[in-house]
Design an enzyme around this catalytic site. Structure first.
Site, mmCIF file in Angstrom:
data_model
loop_
_atom_site.group_PDB
_atom_site.id
_atom_site.type_symbol
_atom_site.label_atom_id
_atom_site.label_comp_id
_atom_site.label_asym_id
_atom_site.label_seq_id
_atom_site.Cartn_x
_atom_site.Cartn_y
_atom_site.Cartn_z
ATOM 1 N N GLU A 49 -29.746 -70.987 -13.439
ATOM 2 C CA GLU A 49 -31.012 -70.596 -14.055
ATOM 3 C C GLU A 49 -31.532 -71.691 -14.987
ATOM 4 O O GLU A 49 -30.820 -72.153 -15.864
ATOM 5 C CB GLU A 49 -30.796 -69.288 -14.841
ATOM 6 C CG GLU A 49 -30.128 -68.218 -13.983
ATOM 7 C CD GLU A 49 -29.581 -67.037 -14.791
ATOM 8 O OE1 GLU A 49 -30.156 -66.727 -15.848
ATOM 9 O OE2 GLU A 49 -28.574 -66.448 -14.354
ATOM 10 N N HIS B 41 -34.736 -67.529 -13.050
ATOM 11 C CA HIS B 41 -33.378 -66.964 -12.879
ATOM 12 C C HIS B 41 -33.007 -66.994 -11.389
ATOM 13 O O HIS B 41 -32.875 -65.960 -10.730
ATOM 14 C CB HIS B 41 -33.429 -65.536 -13.418
ATOM 15 C CG HIS B 41 -32.130 -64.800 -13.521
ATOM 16 N ND1 HIS B 41 -31.199 -64.747 -12.507
ATOM 17 C CD2 HIS B 41 -31.630 -64.055 -14.529
ATOM 18 C CE1 HIS B 41 -30.183 -63.997 -12.889
ATOM 19 N NE2 HIS B 41 -30.421 -63.564 -14.116
HETATM 20 O O1 LIG Z 1 -29.338 -57.284 -14.603
HETATM 21 P P1 LIG Z 1 -30.357 -58.263 -15.127
HETATM 22 O O2 LIG Z 1 -31.106 -57.756 -16.321
HETATM 23 O O3 LIG Z 1 -31.277 -58.739 -14.046
HETATM 24 O O4 LIG Z 1 -29.544 -59.524 -15.632
HETATM 25 C C1 LIG Z 1 -28.680 -60.211 -14.787
HETATM 26 C C2 LIG Z 1 -27.963 -61.319 -15.562
HETATM 27 O O5 LIG Z 1 -28.906 -62.261 -15.989
HETATM 28 C C3 LIG Z 1 -28.379 -63.430 -16.641
HETATM 29 O O6 LIG Z 1 -27.672 -64.220 -15.744
HETATM 30 C C4 LIG Z 1 -27.529 -63.067 -17.828
HETATM 31 O O7 LIG Z 1 -26.856 -64.206 -18.347
HETATM 32 C C5 LIG Z 1 -26.511 -62.000 -17.451
HETATM 33 O O8 LIG Z 1 -25.858 -61.548 -18.633
HETATM 34 C C6 LIG Z 1 -27.196 -60.827 -16.772
HETATM 35 O O9 LIG Z 1 -26.236 -59.856 -16.424
#
Ligand SMILES: O=P(O)(O)OC[C@H]1O[C@H](O)[C@H](O)[C@@H](O)[C@@H]1O
Length: 292
Positions: free
Chosen positions: A265, A163
């Site tokens: 990601e 990510h």
């Molecule tokens: O806040 P986190 O659990 O780290 O996730 C952060 C982000 O991750 C990804 O990009 C998902 O597609 C998002 O929907 C999410 O908000």
């Protein structure tokens, strides 16, 4: 939070030392070609700066670094699922303590590998035996490879993501290319949509691109550079920028910090990858720089 200048607690080689912040051990790489930091909590790269370049990886100035929280920024390892496909969100690997497996260096750079195995705690969340190895190849470019091995006596499936949060000068002056057309729009409740060749982000974006090209380019125009992202072992590329309103509600992001980051990601989305006993699969992302 000056993570890069913490006192050394253990020198592993000329280029690799270990330091500690708030109970979290950080492997620090200082080499002619690159500087980098990797948190053992999460198996998480938190900075990467090739020599004579600006930072490539973004870390939130309000990131909470302690042994209980996932770190905001860097490269969280989402495993064995992506997002809300299970609980906790994005799996448990980003909140687990990894071990150093090996480190090597030569004149072109440094390789650091970490590992994580199942434990009573992981099997309570996800009832399978596994071994994960994450390898960071650090130099002028960055390659991160996450190899998942099934060490159990039955098949299991996994998904997840590397990510990566990228550091850009100004989101309003940047754009992305190479994501391909079709995507699932997380902001619109998961509807299928089609995009164009270039994505200029002007509001919250949370998209699963399901047919990305081999290379996604982030055009970091004010810095006159392109960040090139080449993923393998994936079936999708997620692009995420929370924009201002979401940042205001996040404890670990400053209100305007969305302006200097974008996530691209390397993602295994949907049903995931199925591994029979003793089988392995590798998800990777390679990041390099080119002139804009
Ligand atoms: O806040 P986190 O659990 O780290 O996730 C952060 C982000 O991750 C990804 O990009 C998902 O597609 C998002 O929907 C999410 O908000």
């Amino acid at each position: 939070m000056d993570l890069r200048n913490l006192p050394t607690i253990n020198a592993l080689s000329d280029a690799v030392t270990v330091c500690e912040y708030n109970g979290v051990k950080i492997i620090r790489v200082i080499h002619n070609t690159v500087e980098a930091g990797i948190s053992l909590h999460g198996g998480h790269l938190i900075w990467f700066k090739p020599a004579n370049q600006d930072d490539v990886i973004w870390l939130s100035e309000e990131a909470i670094i302690d042994p209980t929280k996932a770190i905001r920024g860097g490269i969280p390892v989402c495993w064995p699922w992506f997002g809300k496909a299970g609980t906790p969100s994005h799996g448990f690997a980003r909140n687990s303590q990894w071990a150093i497996k090996e480190h090597r260096e030569n004149e072109t750079g440094v390789i650091v590998a970490l590992s994580l195995q199942d434990s009573d705690a992981t099997r309570e969340i996800w009832p399978h035996k596994f071994e994960l190895t994450i390898t960071f190849e650090l130099g002028e470019s960055l390659k991160v490879s996450l190899t998942s091995t099934n060490t159990d006596d039955h098949a299991w499936s996994y998904g997840g993501a590397l990510h990566t949060y990228f550091d850009i000068a100004d989101i309003t002056k940047a754009h992305l290319t190479g994501m391909g057309a079709p995507y699932i729009d997380g902001v619109q409740g998961g509807v299928q949509a089609e995009g164009g060749n270039a994505l200029l982000i002007t509001q919250e974006v949370d998209r699963v691109y399901t047919a990305p090209e081999a290379i996604i380019a982030i055009h970091d125009t004010p810095r006159q550079r392109q960040i090139l992202v080449e993923n393998q072992g994936h079936n999708a590329a997620v692009i995420w920028n929370p924009w201002q309103a979401l940042c205001e509600n996040m404890a670990d992001m400053a209100t305007n910090s969305f302006e200097t980051m974008v996530c691209v990601e390397s993602t295994i989305h949907g049903e995931g990858v199925t591994l029979a006993p003793n089988e392995s699969h590798t998800l990777s992302t390679t990041v390099s720089l080119a002139a804009e």
